[in-house]
Design a protein around this motif. Structure first.
Motif, mmCIF file in Angstrom:
data_model
loop_
_atom_site.group_PDB
_atom_site.id
_atom_site.type_symbol
_atom_site.label_atom_id
_atom_site.label_comp_id
_atom_site.label_asym_id
_atom_site.label_seq_id
_atom_site.Cartn_x
_atom_site.Cartn_y
_atom_site.Cartn_z
ATOM 1 N N PRO A 91 42.530 42.784 42.433
ATOM 2 C CA PRO A 91 42.826 43.847 41.470
ATOM 3 C C PRO A 91 41.688 44.049 40.477
ATOM 4 O O PRO A 91 41.562 45.110 39.870
ATOM 5 C CB PRO A 91 44.085 43.361 40.751
ATOM 6 N N LEU A 92 40.850 43.023 40.325
ATOM 7 C CA LEU A 92 39.794 43.074 39.330
ATOM 8 C C LEU A 92 38.530 42.412 39.872
ATOM 9 O O LEU A 92 38.607 41.357 40.509
ATOM 10 C CB LEU A 92 40.276 42.261 38.134
ATOM 11 N N VAL A 93 37.384 43.034 39.633
ATOM 12 C CA VAL A 93 36.092 42.440 40.006
ATOM 13 C C VAL A 93 35.303 42.195 38.731
ATOM 14 O O VAL A 93 35.264 43.051 37.842
ATOM 15 C CB VAL A 93 35.305 43.389 40.952
ATOM 16 N N LEU A 94 34.691 41.022 38.614
ATOM 17 C CA LEU A 94 33.823 40.710 37.476
ATOM 18 C C LEU A 94 32.406 40.506 37.996
ATOM 19 O O LEU A 94 32.166 39.618 38.827
ATOM 20 C CB LEU A 94 34.306 39.439 36.765
ATOM 21 N N LEU A 95 31.483 41.325 37.519
ATOM 22 C CA LEU A 95 30.076 41.165 37.893
ATOM 23 C C LEU A 95 29.402 40.257 36.885
ATOM 24 O O LEU A 95 29.449 40.508 35.672
ATOM 25 C CB LEU A 95 29.371 42.528 37.914
ATOM 26 N N LEU A 96 28.738 39.205 37.398
ATOM 27 C CA LEU A 96 28.052 38.245 36.533
ATOM 28 C C LEU A 96 26.543 38.486 36.620
ATOM 29 O O LEU A 96 25.893 38.055 37.574
ATOM 30 C CB LEU A 96 28.361 36.820 36.991
ATOM 31 N N GLY A 97 25.996 39.194 35.657
ATOM 32 C CA GLY A 97 24.548 39.333 35.577
ATOM 33 C C GLY A 97 23.993 40.607 36.172
ATOM 34 O O GLY A 97 24.663 41.335 36.902
ATOM 35 N N SER A 98 22.723 40.856 35.849
ATOM 36 C CA SER A 98 22.114 42.147 36.195
ATOM 37 C C SER A 98 21.842 42.285 37.685
ATOM 38 O O SER A 98 21.792 43.405 38.197
ATOM 39 C CB SER A 98 20.833 42.357 35.387
ATOM 40 N N VAL A 99 21.684 41.175 38.409
ATOM 41 C CA VAL A 99 21.463 41.295 39.852
ATOM 42 C C VAL A 99 22.744 41.783 40.536
ATOM 43 O O VAL A 99 22.713 42.706 41.367
ATOM 44 C CB VAL A 99 20.960 39.958 40.448
ATOM 45 N N ALA A 100 23.884 41.180 40.168
ATOM 46 C CA ALA A 100 25.167 41.636 40.732
ATOM 47 C C ALA A 100 25.452 43.080 40.322
ATOM 48 O O ALA A 100 25.956 43.880 41.113
ATOM 49 C CB ALA A 100 26.298 40.723 40.272
ATOM 50 N N LEU A 101 25.086 43.409 39.094
ATOM 51 C CA LEU A 101 25.294 44.779 38.616
ATOM 52 C C LEU A 101 24.523 45.773 39.486
ATOM 53 O O LEU A 101 25.061 46.775 39.960
ATOM 54 C CB LEU A 101 24.836 44.864 37.147
ATOM 55 N N ARG A 102 23.243 45.468 39.734
ATOM 56 C CA ARG A 102 22.412 46.368 40.546
ATOM 57 C C ARG A 102 22.908 46.391 41.986
ATOM 58 O O ARG A 102 22.945 47.428 42.647
ATOM 59 C CB ARG A 102 20.960 45.879 40.469
#
Ligand code: URA
Ligand code: SF4
Length: 199
Positions: free
Chosen positions: A122-133
């Motif tokens: 139900p929820l995704v958490l991106l940890l850091g700018s690499v995961a964000l990109r």
């Protein structure tokens, strides 16, 4: 539940990831690190790449970054057992360099997308700018985006720093603490609804 979701599928993916040679990162690994957690997690966390300890033990976030993440979980009343934790690429880059754009794209298209579909978090958490990109593309800078909630494939997605930043900078640790407190709030106000037909 679709035929492609559920525990069998996430386990099958893990076995295939262990043998994957789809990008050059397989050359230097001891073990691939598919990730771990329950088949129906409350949230899915996506980091950057396995480090030395993770590569040796085939488990995510078991080195110094994992220790700070565990401390933050405890402070925010989150339990690791409720979360599925993985990284953007499953194999350790040489000398812990950043994963390259083509490696991120290959591993996401081959594995991360399939893991998201199988887990249906139900929820995704991106940890850091690499995961964000990796997941959202070049949409902006971490300092502007951490703590923000987005919609991603019909689910909520929250952005925060990588725990390695929290390890080095007290301000990043404080920011992560706030962002994880928001995650706790979202989990308690949005109990997972598996009948909603999320993709
Ligand atoms: N950093 C990550 O992004 N993932 C791990 O598994 C360990 C450190
Ligand atoms: Fe396969 Fe991902 Fe490892 Fe590359 S990083 S070899 S795509 S599992």
């Amino acid at each position: 539940m679709t035929a492609a979701s559920g525990p069998a599928s996430i386990d099958r993916l893990a076995r295939s990831i262990a043998r994957c040679r789809a990008c050059r990162l397989h050359e230097g690994r001891t073990h691939a690190v598919p990730g771990e957690g329950p088949p129906h997690p409350e949230a899915m966390l996506i980091g950057e790449a396995p480090g030395e300890q993770e590569d040796l033990l085939a488990r995510p976030f078991v080195g110094p970054s994992g220790r700070v993440l565990d401390a933050l979980f405890q402070e925010c009343s989150l339990s690791r057992e409720d979360l599925f934790i993985t990284s953007s690429v499953k194999c350790r880059p040489p000398k812990n360099r950043n994963p390259k754009t083509d490696e991120l794209a290959t591993c996401k298209a081959t594995w991360l997308d399939a893991q998201i579909s199988a887990l249906d978090p139900p929820l995704v958490l991106l940890l850091g700018s690499v995961a964000l990109r990796c997941v959202l593309g070049p949409i902006g800078r971490m300092k502007d985006l951490h703590g923000s909630v987005h919609s991603y494939r019909h689910r909520h997605l929250l952005i925060t720093y990588h725990p390695s930043a929290a390890l080095r900078f007290p301000w990043a640790r404080r920011a992560m603490q706030q962002d994880l407190a928001l995650l706790t709030d979202m989990l308690s106000s949005n109990p997972s609804d598996r009948a909603s037909g999320r993709e």
